[in-house]
Design a protein around this motif. Structure first.
Motif, PDB file in Angstrom:
ATOM      1  N   ASP A  33       0.864  -1.276  -0.140  1.00  0.00           N
ATOM      2  CA  ASP A  33       0.006   0.085   0.120  1.00  0.00           C
ATOM      3  C   ASP A  33       1.035   1.278   0.173  1.00  0.00           C
ATOM      4  O   ASP A  33       0.709   2.123  -0.640  1.00  0.00           O
ATOM      5  N   HIS A  34       1.924   1.422   0.833  1.00  0.00           N
ATOM      6  CA  HIS A  34       2.923   2.371   1.064  1.00  0.00           C
ATOM      7  C   HIS A  34       3.510   2.617  -0.404  1.00  0.00           C
ATOM      8  O   HIS A  34       3.410   3.805  -0.865  1.00  0.00           O
ATOM      9  N   LEU A  35       4.013   1.635  -0.892  1.00  0.00           N
ATOM     10  CA  LEU A  35       4.632   2.080  -2.314  1.00  0.00           C
ATOM     11  C   LEU A  35       3.672   2.239  -3.392  1.00  0.00           C
ATOM     12  O   LEU A  35       4.156   3.065  -4.025  1.00  0.00           O
ATOM     13  N   GLN A  36       2.406   1.818  -3.367  1.00  0.00           N
ATOM     14  CA  GLN A  36       1.483   2.061  -4.357  1.00  0.00           C
ATOM     15  C   GLN A  36       1.207   3.637  -4.297  1.00  0.00           C
ATOM     16  O   GLN A  36       0.981   4.352  -5.229  1.00  0.00           O
ATOM     17  N   ARG A  37       0.866   3.930  -3.014  1.00  0.00           N
ATOM     18  CA  ARG A  37       0.487   5.249  -2.523  1.00  0.00           C
ATOM     19  C   ARG A  37       1.377   6.233  -2.990  1.00  0.00           C
ATOM     20  O   ARG A  37       1.257   7.457  -3.589  1.00  0.00           O
ATOM     21  N   LEU A  38       2.775   5.925  -2.907  1.00  0.00           N
ATOM     22  CA  LEU A  38       3.905   6.785  -3.226  1.00  0.00           C
ATOM     23  C   LEU A  38       3.859   7.291  -4.637  1.00  0.00           C
ATOM     24  O   LEU A  38       3.989   8.289  -5.383  1.00  0.00           O
ATOM     25  N   GLY A  39       3.439   6.010  -5.595  1.00  0.00           N
ATOM     26  CA  GLY A  39       3.519   6.128  -6.988  1.00  0.00           C
ATOM     27  C   GLY A  39       4.663   5.497  -7.878  1.00  0.00           C
ATOM     28  O   GLY A  39       5.216   5.634  -8.697  1.00  0.00           O
ATOM     29  N   THR A  98       7.946 -23.170   0.410  1.00  0.00           N
ATOM     30  CA  THR A  98       9.376 -23.129   0.358  1.00  0.00           C
ATOM     31  C   THR A  98       9.802 -21.797   0.030  1.00  0.00           C
ATOM     32  O   THR A  98       9.128 -20.871  -0.363  1.00  0.00           O
ATOM     33  N   PRO A  99      11.174 -21.637   0.058  1.00  0.00           N
ATOM     34  CA  PRO A  99      11.724 -20.248  -0.553  1.00  0.00           C
ATOM     35  C   PRO A  99      11.196 -19.907  -1.823  1.00  0.00           C
ATOM     36  O   PRO A  99      10.779 -18.972  -1.997  1.00  0.00           O
ATOM     37  N   ALA A 100      11.185 -21.135  -2.780  1.00  0.00           N
ATOM     38  CA  ALA A 100      10.954 -20.667  -4.157  1.00  0.00           C
ATOM     39  C   ALA A 100       9.219 -20.154  -4.131  1.00  0.00           C
ATOM     40  O   ALA A 100       8.772 -19.342  -4.795  1.00  0.00           O
ATOM     41  N   SER A 101       8.365 -20.974  -3.507  1.00  0.00           N
ATOM     42  CA  SER A 101       7.145 -20.768  -3.663  1.00  0.00           C
ATOM     43  C   SER A 101       6.516 -19.370  -2.833  1.00  0.00           C
ATOM     44  O   SER A 101       5.778 -18.679  -3.386  1.00  0.00           O
ATOM     45  N   GLU A 102       7.419 -19.093  -1.830  1.00  0.00           N
ATOM     46  CA  GLU A 102       6.898 -17.687  -1.266  1.00  0.00           C
ATOM     47  C   GLU A 102       7.387 -16.699  -1.978  1.00  0.00           C
ATOM     48  O   GLU A 102       6.891 -15.419  -2.021  1.00  0.00           O
ATOM     49  N   PHE A 103       8.635 -16.817  -2.548  1.00  0.00           N
ATOM     50  CA  PHE A 103       9.130 -15.811  -3.594  1.00  0.00           C
ATOM     51  C   PHE A 103       8.064 -15.460  -4.555  1.00  0.00           C
ATOM     52  O   PHE A 103       7.838 -14.436  -5.092  1.00  0.00           O
ATOM     53  N   ARG A 104       7.759 -16.630  -5.433  1.00  0.00           N
ATOM     54  CA  ARG A 104       6.603 -16.459  -6.588  1.00  0.00           C
ATOM     55  C   ARG A 104       5.236 -15.783  -6.116  1.00  0.00           C
ATOM     56  O   ARG A 104       4.661 -14.930  -6.628  1.00  0.00           O
ATOM     57  N   ALA A 105       4.902 -16.027  -4.595  1.00  0.00           N
ATOM     58  CA  ALA A 105       3.649 -15.475  -4.250  1.00  0.00           C
ATOM     59  C   ALA A 105       3.699 -13.899  -4.057  1.00  0.00           C
ATOM     60  O   ALA A 105       3.103 -13.156  -4.156  1.00  0.00           O
ATOM     61  N   LEU A 106       5.264 -13.514  -3.629  1.00  0.00           N
ATOM     62  CA  LEU A 106       5.653 -12.084  -3.468  1.00  0.00           C
ATOM     63  C   LEU A 106       5.587 -11.540  -4.972  1.00  0.00           C
ATOM     64  O   LEU A 106       4.932 -10.498  -5.282  1.00  0.00           O
ATOM     65  N   ALA A 107       6.087 -12.254  -6.027  1.00  0.00           N
ATOM     66  CA  ALA A 107       5.734 -11.655  -7.152  1.00  0.00           C
ATOM     67  C   ALA A 107       4.471 -11.597  -7.708  1.00  0.00           C
ATOM     68  O   ALA A 107       3.966 -10.441  -8.389  1.00  0.00           O
ATOM     69  N   ASP A 108       3.533 -12.439  -7.482  1.00  0.00           N
ATOM     70  CA  ASP A 108       2.361 -12.356  -7.938  1.00  0.00           C
ATOM     71  C   ASP A 108       1.352 -11.185  -7.051  1.00  0.00           C
ATOM     72  O   ASP A 108       0.816 -10.590  -7.609  1.00  0.00           O
ATOM     73  N   ALA A 109       1.704 -10.935  -5.792  1.00  0.00           N
ATOM     74  CA  ALA A 109       1.113  -9.744  -5.070  1.00  0.00           C
ATOM     75  C   ALA A 109       1.711  -8.516  -5.507  1.00  0.00           C
ATOM     76  O   ALA A 109       0.888  -7.633  -5.594  1.00  0.00           O
ATOM     77  N   VAL A 110       3.175  -8.618  -6.012  1.00  0.00           N
ATOM     78  CA  VAL A 110       3.473  -7.137  -6.758  1.00  0.00           C
ATOM     79  C   VAL A 110       2.776  -6.832  -8.018  1.00  0.00           C
ATOM     80  O   VAL A 110       2.263  -5.786  -8.403  1.00  0.00           O
ATOM     81  N   HIS A 111       2.641  -8.133  -8.812  1.00  0.00           N
ATOM     82  CA  HIS A 111       1.841  -7.843 -10.075  1.00  0.00           C
ATOM     83  C   HIS A 111       0.345  -7.490  -9.942  1.00  0.00           C
ATOM     84  O   HIS A 111      -0.063  -6.758 -10.958  1.00  0.00           O
TER      85      HIS A 111
END
Length: 714
Positions: free
Chosen positions: A194-200, A249-262
């Protein structure tokens, strides 16, 4: 038993009939596959790979499966002066490992040579402590789940980078659950995004997240390489940033981060280190590539192949003139894009990746050519750190079209212009103008756009923005190097007091400088990059090389955030989004035609800048007019006024009804107001004004005979 299997793909590939293992080691005389218990401590089986095809040793093990833990023992000559460091007493990590078991602790048991005797092979077995790989399950089908977001497509002129550290961003975030703080999952939390999106912000640029091994020296001091520029596993997400939640796993959690950012419409870029490995110099540990095939993977000195070329300053350099090294990098990059969801890469010490034998940088080197033609990687965001310490190491502007480059000359120019007048490092109006308009001297060639210049004033390496206006000397004693590390040339300014102070005048001056520097950065032509924490006033207490400080010195303290400064950044980025001319993807012509958009440089009196005006050192003030076509009502005109000098300056505005939209001396809560024909700018101040299309057309028609001549840029 092992069957022959296939020499491709490299690494461990789970199949219906078991797992296929393949390792590139053309100079080896034999390779043994070593299987371990789930903890990686106990070796359970040792099997010779039965086949070697074109330098790739391979075999298929029918009873292996995803989750199996393995490493290699590689046989061959121990002949350091010939470049060979084979030692089967040392279990080696597969460079294609998707998940890594264990952690390097700096003990001398990892050395391939006898401690203190680098010419002698160490016979001690290190199987119990060596780094191993865990066989990954087959990748999921190409289509993602219905909840996975499509990749965003950020237009080049709209991109705003934000460089952050996964752990530091959330380790002290009060709205992130304690068990997720400092992790990939923590970074994906709504409050953080939210913070990063609010910044622009449009693009998160993560500092290294590939698996690392910390330097022996740091480990013995109880420290770690917090920044992460010591990679040893190019396919595996760093396990230290994994929350450890069950079912992940580290990989699945990273992929979930990428999906959340997208899902937020933002891009995800990672900082990658392919220029060197964590094995350091000839006295360093044997963890992977050194023991697999040292002469293949590394640039060795031609006069004595026991020593490494050190164009990185980190002890070794990977040799991208070798096809197998190039393949390792390309396979790794594609893995991060296709399996882990990354949208682009920032390449640490990127010239190393394009150096031939002997060290010459080649803009058409195999690595750069391979990236350009790759159907996956050519469509990603590619950012070079364009320097190393190799021959002619500084390569700003030398990368091919399609690449962006960190522009440290922009950084030094802005610091020198706003903070160093009358002192060492000061720069004048001409250099400022050149950098403000995207450094055409370096980038306006080969079809490259202004957005190729990644503009920044601070980055992970150096002072934070708050420290830049609070300290004139580095304060790095905590790093254990007697304050000798880190740059001594910071081009900073402390306002008369070194470090923190309660003096209200000094504090106000520092706050104003931070706003001005942020405004200049975000309104310059090119691609802006913010350092995480600068928007909330983060301090590292004057440490300008906090690479080994994984503690409250580097973790962002959100409870002490400067909310007014954050609001100011949000306002500036909103104005950047509104003002299309300030984020142009085309170069402004030096002598624009009357019926085309133009950038015009004006003196405070309102006349066109002349050569004597550019040379003045007694007045560091000018105006930039982003002019709409003279006969058009479709585009607004934008005016940037700036004064970097120590005295207030009076500006005569171009004719028309100008509306003030931003003043860096007034903070974020600036009410839009009509500007007078003459305005006074305080020292170290930037203003932004707008003339709406109707008013611009009226002014143009009323003043048609008066043509403001364009100035040559940079």
């Amino acid at each position: 038993m092992l069957s022959h299997g296939l020499p491709f793909p490299l690494g461990a590939t789970a199949e219906r009939a078991g797992v296929n293992f393949a390792l590139a080691a053309p100079n080896a005389t034999g390779v043994e596959l070593c299987l371990f218990d789930d903890s990686g401590r106990q070796e359970t089986r040792r099997l010779a790979l039965p086949a070697c095809t074109d330098g790739v040793w391979h075999g298929r093990l029918a009873d292996a499966q995803p989750g199996s833990v393995y490493g290699y023992r590689v046989h061959g000559p121990w002949a350091p002066h010939e470049g060979h460091r084979f030692n089967p007493a040392k279990v080696l990590l597969d460079p294609y490992a998707r998940e890594i078991v264990g952690r390097y602790d700096g003990s001398d048991l990892y050395l391939g040579h006898v401690p203190g005797r680098p010419a002698d092979c160490d016979p001690r077995d290190n199987a119990a402590v060596a780094l191993k790989a865990r066989v990954a399950p087959p990748p999921p089908p190409p289509q993602r789940t219905a909840t996975a977001a499509a990749r965003p497509r950020i237009a080049a002129g709209e991109r705003v980078l934000y460089e952050l550290h996964v752990r530091g961003q959330t380790r002290r975030h009060p709205e992130v659950p304690a068990e997720l703080q400092g992790s990939y999952a923590g970074l994906a939390e709504p409050a953080v995004l939210d913070h990063l999106q609010r910044l622009g912000v449009t693009t998160l640029s993560l500092m290294p997240v590939q698996h690392r091994a910390d330097e022996e020296r740091l480990l013995h001091m109880g420290l770690s390489n917090y920044w992460g520029y010591t990679t040893i596993g190019w396919f595996a997400p760093e396990v230290r940033y994994w929350s450890g939640r069950p079912g992940t796993t580290p990989a699945s959690e990273f992929r979930a981060l990428a999906d959340a950012v997208h899902a937020r419409g933002m891009e995800l870029v990672i900082d990658v280190v392919y220029n060197h490995s964590a094995e350091t110099d000839e006295l360093g540990p044997t963890l992977s590539l050194r023991g697999i095939d040292n002469a293949l993977y590394y640039h060795l000195r031609p006069d004595d192949r026991a020593h490494y070329e050190n164009w990185t300053g980190c002890g070794n350099c990977l040799n991208f003139a070798e096809p197998r090294v190039l393949q390792l990098a390309m396979d790794s990059l594609r893995h991060w894009v296709t399996e882990l969801g990354v949208d682009g890469f920032r390449f640490d010490l990127a010239p190393v990746l394009a150096r031939r034998a002997g060290g010459d940088f080649e803009p058409r080197a195999p690595f750069l050519a391979a990236i350009a033609q790759d159907p996956v990687l050519s469509r990603t965001l590619l950012i070079a750190e364009p320097w190393d310490i190799g021959p002619g190491g500084y390569q700003l502007g030398a990368f091919p079209p399609g690449w962006l480059e960190w522009n440290d000359r922009y950084r030094d120019t802005q610091r020198g212009f706003w903070l160093r007048q009358g002192r060492e490092g000061a720069v004048g109006l001409g250099e400022f103008a050149h950098r403000f308009t995207a450094s055409s001297g370096e980038f306006a060639h080969g079809g490259r756009a202004p957005t190729a210049s990644v503009n920044f004033i601070t980055a992970h390496d150096g002072f934070t923005l708050r420290d830049l206006v609070s300290y004139e000397e580095r304060h790095n004693a905590a790093n254990g190097e007697d304050n000798r590390d880190g740059s001594s040339r910071n081009l900073s300014r402390n306002g008369g007091v070194e470090g923190e102070t309660d003096d209200p005048a000094v504090r106000a001056g520092r706050a104003g400088l931070q706003r001005t520097l942020l405004a200049v950065l975000l309104l310059s032509q090119g691609t802006p990059m913010l350092l995480a924490g600068d928007e909330i006033g983060h301090t590292q207490q004057g440490n300008n090389n906090a690479y080994c400080q994984d503690n409250e010195l580097t973790w962002l303290d959100w409870t002490q955030a400067d909310l007014a400064l954050s609001d100011f950044v949000t306002r500036v980025l909103a104005l950047r989004s509104e003002a299309a001319p300030l984020r142009s993807t085309r170069w402004w012509p030096a002598t624009p035609a009357d019926d085309s958009p133009a950038l015009r440089w004006l003196t405070p009196e309102g006349s066109a800048m002349t050569p004597p005006d550019w040379s003045r050192s007694d007045r560091l003030a000018l105006a930039l007019l982003f002019d709409a076509p003279r006969t058009s009502a479709s585009g607004a005109r934008w005016l940037v006024l700036l004064n970097a000098g120590p005295q207030a300056v009076s500006f005569s505005l171009p004719p028309g009804r100008w509306e003030g939209r931003l003043t860096s001396d007034a903070g974020a809560h600036v009410h839009t107001r009509a500007l007078a024909a003459t305005e006074i700018l305080a020292p170290a101040t930037l203003w932004l004004a707008k003339m709406e299309p109707e008013a611009a057309l009226d002014a143009a028609l009323a003043n048609a005979p008066s043509v403001i001549p364009g100035a040559t840029l940079g």
